[in-house]
Design an enzyme around this catalytic site. Structure first.
Site, PDB file in Angstrom:
ATOM      1  N   LYS A   9      32.795  42.971  42.750  1.00 26.95           N
ATOM      2  CA  LYS A   9      31.775  42.621  41.757  1.00 26.95           C
ATOM      3  C   LYS A   9      30.612  41.848  42.398  1.00 26.95           C
ATOM      4  CE  LYS A   9      34.852  42.373  37.711  1.00 26.95           C
ATOM      5  NZ  LYS A   9      35.261  41.486  36.587  1.00 26.95           N
ATOM      6  N   TYR A  49      32.923  49.644  30.835  1.00 28.12           N
ATOM      7  CA  TYR A  49      33.540  48.566  30.046  1.00 28.12           C
ATOM      8  C   TYR A  49      33.578  48.913  28.550  1.00 28.12           C
ATOM      9  CZ  TYR A  49      33.864  45.269  33.972  1.00 28.12           C
ATOM     10  OH  TYR A  49      34.211  44.628  35.152  1.00 28.12           O
ATOM     11  N   ASN A 112      34.885  36.717  38.308  1.00 30.45           N
ATOM     12  CA  ASN A 112      36.249  36.828  38.852  1.00 30.45           C
ATOM     13  C   ASN A 112      36.371  37.872  39.965  1.00 30.45           C
ATOM     14  OD1 ASN A 112      36.154  39.083  37.294  1.00 30.45           O
ATOM     15  ND2 ASN A 112      37.849  38.531  35.934  1.00 30.45           N
ATOM     16  N   HIS A 115      37.323  44.045  40.190  1.00 32.42           N
ATOM     17  CA  HIS A 115      37.890  44.857  39.106  1.00 32.42           C
ATOM     18  C   HIS A 115      38.949  45.778  39.683  1.00 32.42           C
ATOM     19  CE1 HIS A 115      38.207  47.701  35.746  1.00 32.42           C
ATOM     20  NE2 HIS A 115      38.206  48.642  36.680  1.00 32.42           N
ATOM     21  N   GLU A 126      37.992  56.058  35.155  1.00 29.02           N
ATOM     22  CA  GLU A 126      37.038  55.213  35.877  1.00 29.02           C
ATOM     23  C   GLU A 126      36.591  55.880  37.179  1.00 29.02           C
ATOM     24  OE1 GLU A 126      38.961  51.020  34.191  1.00 29.02           O
ATOM     25  OE2 GLU A 126      38.980  51.416  36.333  1.00 29.02           O
TER      26      GLU A 126
HETATM   27  P1  IDP Z   1      40.502  42.470  33.944  1.00 30.33           P
HETATM   28  O1  IDP Z   1      39.218  42.501  34.737  1.00 30.33           O
HETATM   29  O2  IDP Z   1      41.496  41.500  34.503  1.00 30.33           O
HETATM   30  O3  IDP Z   1      41.091  43.848  33.723  1.00 30.33           O
HETATM   31  P2  IDP Z   1      39.640  42.602  31.174  1.00 30.33           P
HETATM   32  O4  IDP Z   1      40.394  42.007  30.019  1.00 30.33           O
HETATM   33  O5  IDP Z   1      39.663  44.081  31.311  1.00 30.33           O
HETATM   34  O6  IDP Z   1      40.137  41.883  32.508  1.00 30.33           O
HETATM   35  O7  IDP Z   1      38.131  42.113  31.037  1.00 30.33           O
HETATM   36  C1  IDP Z   1      37.116  42.708  31.814  1.00 30.33           C
HETATM   37  C2  IDP Z   1      36.237  41.595  32.368  1.00 30.33           C
HETATM   38  O8  IDP Z   1      35.588  40.922  31.290  1.00 30.33           O
HETATM   39  C3  IDP Z   1      37.023  40.503  33.096  1.00 30.33           C
HETATM   40  O9  IDP Z   1      37.244  40.809  34.452  1.00 30.33           O
HETATM   41  C4  IDP Z   1      36.132  39.302  32.916  1.00 30.33           C
HETATM   42  O10 IDP Z   1      35.090  39.295  33.895  1.00 30.33           O
HETATM   43  C5  IDP Z   1      35.525  39.531  31.550  1.00 30.33           C
HETATM   44  N1  IDP Z   1      36.273  38.827  30.512  1.00 30.33           N
HETATM   45  C6  IDP Z   1      37.512  39.127  30.035  1.00 30.33           C
HETATM   46  N2  IDP Z   1      37.907  38.252  29.087  1.00 30.33           N
HETATM   47  C7  IDP Z   1      36.890  37.371  28.956  1.00 30.33           C
HETATM   48  C8  IDP Z   1      36.698  36.216  28.120  1.00 30.33           C
HETATM   49  O11 IDP Z   1      37.533  35.828  27.315  1.00 30.33           O
HETATM   50  N3  IDP Z   1      35.507  35.558  28.282  1.00 30.33           N
HETATM   51  C9  IDP Z   1      34.552  35.966  29.167  1.00 30.33           C
HETATM   52  N4  IDP Z   1      34.700  37.034  29.967  1.00 30.33           N
HETATM   53  C10 IDP Z   1      35.843  37.726  29.862  1.00 30.33           C
HETATM   54 MG    MG Z   2      40.346  45.462  32.691  1.00 24.19          MG
END
Ligand code: IDP
Ligand code: MG
Length: 148
Positions: A9, A49, A112, A115, A126
């Site tokens: 990312k 997304y 974070n 992905h 994807e």
């Molecule tokens: P993942 O990346 O671990 O699969 P997902 O639930 O698919 O997590 O969410 C996609 C991305 O959206 C996450 O990597 C994170 O950057 C962001 N995200 C997920 N949950 C939250 C939240 O509660 N607040 C803000 N950003 C979030």
């Molecule tokens: Mg995800």
């Protein structure tokens, strides 16, 4: 052999952590079968997304993922989806275990670093978004008989 889509990312690109992330996944034994750097546009980000559309963080997520280039990679290996998810760590880097990518390098759920597809089915969808079939190169690696 299972495939998974990984994105390095924008925050990881800005912080110079692309090599570190690729190294960790490569050393685990996963094989890179496609890789490119790209600047995601809003349309691609919204499709990638789509499952999160309507959530409070969706617009910020799209802005963030399009804010700087990313590297997209297809990794292949035994249980690649689960192995990559465990190597990445939990979504929130504050909760992610030390020893994982997010646990070692992050502090903010919106930054974070990486992905990874969450299921084999989503991985296929994807991968199609980011790569044409000609860009995926399933070559033979002799060392794989020592890995699995
Ligand atoms: P993942 O990346 O671990 O699969 P997902 O639930 O698919 O997590 O969410 C996609 C991305 O959206 C996450 O990597 C994170 O950057 C962001 N995200 C997920 N949950 C939250 C939240 O509660 N607040 C803000 N950003 C979030
Ligand atoms: Mg995800």
């Amino acid at each position: 052999m299972e495939k998974s889509l990984v994105l390095i990312k924008p925050d990881a690109m800005q912080r110079g952590l692309a090599g570190e992330i690729v190294t960790r996944l490569e050393r685990k034994g996963l094989k890179i079968i496609a890789m490119k750097m790209l600047q995601m546009d809003k349309s691609l980000a919204q499709r990638h997304y789509a499952i999160h559309k309507g959530k409070a963080f969706f617009d910020r997520l799209v802005d963030f993922i399009t804010s700087s280039p990313t590297i997209a990679i297809v990794f292949q290996g035994k249980d690649a989806v689960g192995v990559i998810r465990r190597t990445m760590g939990e979504t929130d880097p504050v909760k992610a275990q030390a020893g994982t990518i997010r646990g070692d390098f992050g502090l903010d759920i919106e930054h974070n670093l990486v992905h990874g597809s969450d299921s084999a089915e989503n991985a296929s969808k994807e991968i199609e978004l980011f790569f044409s079939t000609e860009e995926i190169i399933d070559y033979h690696k002799d060392i794989n008989k020592w890995i699995g």
